[in-house]
Design a protein around this motif. Sequence first.
Motif, mmCIF file in Angstrom:
data_model
loop_
_atom_site.group_PDB
_atom_site.id
_atom_site.type_symbol
_atom_site.label_atom_id
_atom_site.label_comp_id
_atom_site.label_asym_id
_atom_site.label_seq_id
_atom_site.Cartn_x
_atom_site.Cartn_y
_atom_site.Cartn_z
ATOM 1 N N GLY A 92 0.906 -1.356 0.015
ATOM 2 C CA GLY A 92 -0.219 0.153 0.035
ATOM 3 C C GLY A 92 0.911 1.278 0.220
ATOM 4 N N LEU A 93 2.244 1.260 0.062
ATOM 5 C CA LEU A 93 2.916 2.409 0.180
ATOM 6 C C LEU A 93 3.048 2.839 -1.282
ATOM 7 N N HIS A 94 2.932 2.028 -2.104
ATOM 8 C CA HIS A 94 2.828 2.519 -3.580
ATOM 9 C C HIS A 94 1.565 3.043 -4.040
ATOM 10 N N ASP A 95 0.586 3.260 -3.139
ATOM 11 C CA ASP A 95 -0.765 3.962 -3.521
ATOM 12 C C ASP A 95 -1.108 5.233 -2.908
ATOM 13 N N PRO A 96 -0.794 6.274 -3.546
ATOM 14 C CA PRO A 96 -0.754 7.658 -3.192
ATOM 15 C C PRO A 96 -2.209 7.872 -2.594
ATOM 16 N N LEU A 129 -0.072 16.826 0.132
ATOM 17 C CA LEU A 129 0.782 16.321 -0.815
ATOM 18 C C LEU A 129 0.488 14.745 -1.232
ATOM 19 N N GLU A 130 0.821 14.574 -2.369
ATOM 20 C CA GLU A 130 0.777 12.852 -3.001
ATOM 21 C C GLU A 130 2.067 12.575 -2.932
ATOM 22 N N SER A 131 2.042 11.136 -2.603
ATOM 23 C CA SER A 131 3.370 10.622 -2.302
ATOM 24 C C SER A 131 3.918 9.623 -3.629
ATOM 25 N N LEU A 132 5.371 9.752 -3.679
ATOM 26 C CA LEU A 132 5.967 8.782 -4.625
ATOM 27 C C LEU A 132 7.288 7.850 -4.009
ATOM 28 N N VAL A 133 6.710 6.709 -3.992
ATOM 29 C CA VAL A 133 7.910 5.816 -3.651
ATOM 30 C C VAL A 133 9.467 6.042 -4.392
ATOM 31 N N LEU A 134 10.287 6.406 -3.457
ATOM 32 C CA LEU A 134 11.645 6.300 -4.253
ATOM 33 C C LEU A 134 12.242 5.011 -4.222
ATOM 34 N N ALA A 136 15.641 3.947 -4.712
ATOM 35 C CA ALA A 136 17.157 3.699 -4.482
ATOM 36 C C ALA A 136 17.439 2.839 -3.068
ATOM 37 N N GLU A 137 16.553 2.989 -2.335
ATOM 38 C CA GLU A 137 17.115 2.430 -0.946
ATOM 39 C C GLU A 137 16.778 1.001 -0.844
ATOM 40 N N GLN A 138 17.808 0.076 -0.034
ATOM 41 C CA GLN A 138 17.744 -1.040 -0.117
ATOM 42 C C GLN A 138 16.976 -1.625 1.116
ATOM 43 N N SER A 139 17.218 -1.090 2.157
ATOM 44 C CA SER A 139 16.864 -1.753 3.529
ATOM 45 C C SER A 139 15.404 -1.086 3.914
ATOM 46 N N ASN A 140 14.983 -0.098 3.469
ATOM 47 C CA ASN A 140 13.754 0.849 3.780
ATOM 48 C C ASN A 140 13.025 0.912 2.666
ATOM 49 N N THR A 141 12.030 1.714 2.870
ATOM 50 C CA THR A 141 11.276 2.175 1.875
ATOM 51 C C THR A 141 11.023 3.815 2.227
ATOM 52 N N SER A 142 11.190 4.728 1.469
ATOM 53 C CA SER A 142 10.886 5.908 1.599
ATOM 54 C C SER A 142 9.925 6.712 0.459
ATOM 55 N N LEU A 144 8.359 10.146 -1.053
ATOM 56 C CA LEU A 144 8.436 11.770 -1.032
ATOM 57 C C LEU A 144 7.227 12.233 -1.372
ATOM 58 N N PHE A 145 6.747 13.129 -0.523
ATOM 59 C CA PHE A 145 5.383 13.901 -0.459
ATOM 60 C C PHE A 145 5.954 15.206 -1.188
ATOM 61 N N GLY A 146 5.463 15.419 -2.326
ATOM 62 C CA GLY A 146 5.734 16.550 -3.048
ATOM 63 C C GLY A 146 7.019 16.818 -3.244
ATOM 64 N N GLU A 147 7.648 18.142 -2.834
ATOM 65 C CA GLU A 147 8.974 18.404 -2.598
ATOM 66 C C GLU A 147 9.266 19.016 -1.105
ATOM 67 N N GLU A 148 8.403 18.614 -0.302
ATOM 68 C CA GLU A 148 8.442 19.316 1.024
ATOM 69 C C GLU A 148 8.922 18.146 2.183
ATOM 70 N N ALA A 149 8.507 16.941 2.067
ATOM 71 C CA ALA A 149 8.961 16.006 3.303
ATOM 72 C C ALA A 149 9.188 14.688 2.429
ATOM 73 N N ILE A 150 9.884 13.757 3.242
ATOM 74 C CA ILE A 150 10.114 12.596 2.779
ATOM 75 C C ILE A 150 10.223 11.836 4.201
ATOM 76 N N LEU A 151 9.013 10.458 4.025
ATOM 77 C CA LEU A 151 8.796 9.709 4.882
ATOM 78 C C LEU A 151 9.713 8.389 4.775
ATOM 79 N N LYS A 152 10.473 7.923 5.964
ATOM 80 C CA LYS A 152 11.411 6.962 5.810
ATOM 81 C C LYS A 152 10.416 5.839 6.677
ATOM 82 N N VAL A 153 10.210 4.584 6.003
ATOM 83 C CA VAL A 153 9.503 3.640 6.604
ATOM 84 C C VAL A 153 10.454 2.537 6.786
ATOM 85 N N PHE A 154 10.637 2.166 8.255
ATOM 86 C CA PHE A 154 11.669 0.898 8.280
ATOM 87 C C PHE A 154 10.963 -0.219 8.240
#
Length: 450
Positions: A92-96, A129-134, A136-142, A144-154
Amino acid sequence: MAVMTFAETLAAWLPGQRWFAGKGTPITDLAVVAQTTLVSGDPGLRHLIVAVTQASGTDSYQLFLGLRADLPDRLEHVRIGPVDRDLVGYDGLHDPGLTAVLLEAMAGGESIGPLRFARRPGAQIDTGLESLVLTAEQSNTSLLFGEEAILKVFRRLSSGANPDLEVPDALARMGSKHVAAPLGWITARTQGLPTVLAVLSTYLRNAVDGWSLAATSVRDFYASETTNAAQAGGDFSGEAHRLGEATAEVHRDLATAFGTKELPAQAYRDMSAQMLGRLDQAVAAVPGLARHDRAVRTAFEDVATLTDPLEVQRIHGDYHLGQVMRTHAGWVLLDFEGEPAVPLERRRAFFPALRDVAGMMRSLDYAARFQLVGHDSAEQARAAARDWARRNQAAFCAGYARAGGADPGKHAILVRALTLDKAVYEVMYETRNRPSWLPIPLGSIADGAA
């Protein structure tokens, strides 16, 4: 044909995820130990904590499970499988359309079941803000909400204080300009302890990571007609010097925020013994390292001869060019989590600050050498790589000392041993994960660049 249970479906899906730490080892048991509905209906969102048992033990992972009767094409790549007769589960992290609830709950300081959503006092969270999954990460999932904030999910959970929230929060409260301030976070209790599930931080717009900057400098240097890094365009040494200064300033603030300890000289002997043990394991596993055993062993044995008290403190712990960003205002340090596979208590332990210096020196050496991987490089090219690395290592160390850090030049025995110890670790890592890059640490050790 028997229908798979949802636990069996998850057990089949998990090993294919880049953030799953147990690849290559069979899952012997899987249980959903906590389940919280965040969004009901179709589409829906549930938060799961899953206990995964393998030969090495049991680890906890979290999953934000999206639920739909009909999965659209744009989400097919994150399909997990049937949850019941009517709904398909997916990441569900891929569903904005669903992730907005995470911002809203943090902004409102809500509690949903066992999940606690918090906003840092004074922080502003834009919930539109709408989210976009980055990717590049290997161990977690981040996200990006607009160009304002980034949520790192462990993804892999560790009970207790997470350094990736604890450290930036402490530094931000001290007014440090070298961290991205946390905006909010999500926690729950696992094994009776508060556990950080995710951290929302300020997104650094128009910033460039240190690895990309260094790699561009190296590429320009190799394309030039000179073999002297000081004479090439795109010289990185000024940035390396400023990065050294920023590192020292962060170390100073970490010492103020978390304190320091002074260990007796016995700590050097213990450190030497641990380094020698790691060297023995690496030499046994990687035959190419054996020819350098004597030189490396001597460097580690020299540590045991040191007699001054050893000062230790909280440090970054996994410090390299990929963990720093160059903004218009200067260098910012990221990812204080440390290596996720290392136990949490060790990631929060005190170490010599020069360990971070050694990590960055190794990273600068990697930046110089990685573009030669896979090429039959002439000695002239290898000499150029050594020149670039040494110039920028010296600049970094000079900046570190200038800003009040322990002068690496006055602690040469310790810095050399810490740097070689990191190179020995890299030999093992590359052998297991990226054999084509093994010549980088081996070449560094052979050249004495480590």
